[in-house]
Design a protein around this motif. Sequence first.
Motif, PDB file in Angstrom:
ATOM      1  N   ARG A  26      32.207  45.544  51.967  1.00 40.29           N
ATOM      2  CA  ARG A  26      32.954  44.936  51.143  1.00 40.29           C
ATOM      3  C   ARG A  26      32.875  45.564  49.776  1.00 40.29           C
ATOM      4  O   ARG A  26      31.639  45.620  49.355  1.00 40.29           O
ATOM      5  CB  ARG A  26      33.045  43.478  51.020  1.00 40.29           C
ATOM      6  CG  ARG A  26      34.470  42.734  50.867  1.00 40.29           C
ATOM      7  CD  ARG A  26      34.166  41.176  51.366  1.00 40.29           C
ATOM      8  NE  ARG A  26      33.039  40.530  50.710  1.00 40.29           N
ATOM      9  CZ  ARG A  26      33.243  39.976  49.460  1.00 40.29           C
ATOM     10  NH1 ARG A  26      34.260  39.956  48.970  1.00 40.29           N
ATOM     11  NH2 ARG A  26      32.105  39.593  48.802  1.00 40.29           N
ATOM     12  N   LYS A  27      33.995  45.887  49.210  1.00 39.63           N
ATOM     13  CA  LYS A  27      33.938  46.473  47.755  1.00 39.63           C
ATOM     14  C   LYS A  27      33.450  45.328  46.589  1.00 39.63           C
ATOM     15  O   LYS A  27      34.057  44.210  46.991  1.00 39.63           O
ATOM     16  CB  LYS A  27      35.126  46.788  47.282  1.00 39.63           C
ATOM     17  CG  LYS A  27      35.226  48.554  47.797  1.00 39.63           C
ATOM     18  CD  LYS A  27      36.347  49.136  47.402  1.00 39.63           C
ATOM     19  CE  LYS A  27      36.733  50.428  47.930  1.00 39.63           C
ATOM     20  NZ  LYS A  27      37.966  51.055  47.904  1.00 39.63           N
TER      21      LYS A  27
ATOM     22  N   PRO B 257      33.649  43.263  43.137  1.00 39.25           N
ATOM     23  CA  PRO B 257      34.888  43.411  42.257  1.00 39.25           C
ATOM     24  C   PRO B 257      34.309  43.848  41.049  1.00 39.25           C
ATOM     25  O   PRO B 257      33.064  43.823  40.574  1.00 39.25           O
ATOM     26  CB  PRO B 257      35.221  41.872  42.020  1.00 39.25           C
ATOM     27  CG  PRO B 257      33.838  41.099  42.719  1.00 39.25           C
ATOM     28  CD  PRO B 257      33.368  41.995  43.567  1.00 39.25           C
TER      29      PRO B 257
ATOM     30  N   ASN C 298      41.130  45.702  42.741  1.00 36.57           N
ATOM     31  CA  ASN C 298      39.986  44.942  43.298  1.00 36.57           C
ATOM     32  C   ASN C 298      39.047  44.600  41.785  1.00 36.57           C
ATOM     33  O   ASN C 298      38.098  44.817  41.284  1.00 36.57           O
ATOM     34  CB  ASN C 298      38.954  45.504  44.073  1.00 36.57           C
ATOM     35  CG  ASN C 298      37.813  44.758  44.637  1.00 36.57           C
ATOM     36  OD1 ASN C 298      38.057  43.813  44.601  1.00 36.57           O
ATOM     37  ND2 ASN C 298      36.848  45.445  45.125  1.00 36.57           N
TER      38      ASN C 298
ATOM     39  N   TYR D 176      38.068  41.480  38.710  1.00 30.21           N
ATOM     40  CA  TYR D 176      38.278  40.437  37.996  1.00 30.21           C
ATOM     41  C   TYR D 176      38.217  40.260  36.427  1.00 30.21           C
ATOM     42  O   TYR D 176      37.808  41.242  35.843  1.00 30.21           O
ATOM     43  CB  TYR D 176      37.364  39.276  38.467  1.00 30.21           C
ATOM     44  CG  TYR D 176      35.935  39.573  38.073  1.00 30.21           C
ATOM     45  CD1 TYR D 176      35.185  40.406  38.765  1.00 30.21           C
ATOM     46  CD2 TYR D 176      35.249  38.869  37.011  1.00 30.21           C
ATOM     47  CE1 TYR D 176      33.876  41.006  38.619  1.00 30.21           C
ATOM     48  CE2 TYR D 176      33.954  39.236  36.734  1.00 30.21           C
ATOM     49  CZ  TYR D 176      33.227  40.196  37.474  1.00 30.21           C
ATOM     50  OH  TYR D 176      31.885  40.435  37.126  1.00 30.21           O
TER      51      TYR D 176
END
Lengths: 141, 106
Positions: free
Chosen positions: A4-5, A7, A93, A95
């Motif tokens: 999973r990448k 963020p 992707n 935040y």
Amino acid sequence: MPRRKSPRKIVAPPVFKGYKPFGSSKVCDGEVELLYEEYEAIKLADYDLMPHHEACHLMGISRATFARIYESARRKIASAFVEAKTIKTVYGNVYFDENWFRCNDCENAFTIPNPRIKRICPVCRSQSIQLMNSTGSTNNK
Amino acid sequence: MKTIITANGSDVNATLDPRFGRCEFFCILDEETGETEFIENKAKLQSSAAGTTAAETVIEQGVKKVISGDFGPKAKSLLDRFGIQMVILKDEGQIIANVINSITGK
């Protein structure tokens, strides 16, 4: 299944939705999707003139990942220039560095540090709140 | 859930202090019972890093929400890291009792 990448952290989203070529001799068709993290990489490296090893800390990723994002951003912009394509910014992707919200009813500002907290205004319990970063506001009040 | 409101004085008739790091008192409110307790801000006379010291006090008290007029950059990042919700009120001259009434929904 690939890993999973993680963020990527960005300070603020771009203040535009995209760019369009004008006066093109051929019909411009197609568009390039520039991710927010790619915009941020270009901004840190080429606008703020920050070395990659410092910029990657700001975005909370490794230097190699930063270089990859930066490379991809440059290629996308180059292909948009040469092929007269539209550049569109998409979320990607990411935040945000500061999650400040403003209540639309009582106009008080607040943070939601934990995603499990209900997304309502802590003062008047209104559900009509908006992320302040999305308006391009740099005022932290 | 406990909440801290920055206050100018040590009772509910005092006004909200618009500063976080150098406020006079912290009003600790228990949102379930409505009980309040006032503690003095030890950081208010510090020449520097008042926000950090005040934020440490807040973290020691185990509160989940801080209400003030504004937060400095150091206090902001520290409170953010500990998952404490920050609320900035627009009307800075409010009486503490009014603030308590609005957040407890009475």
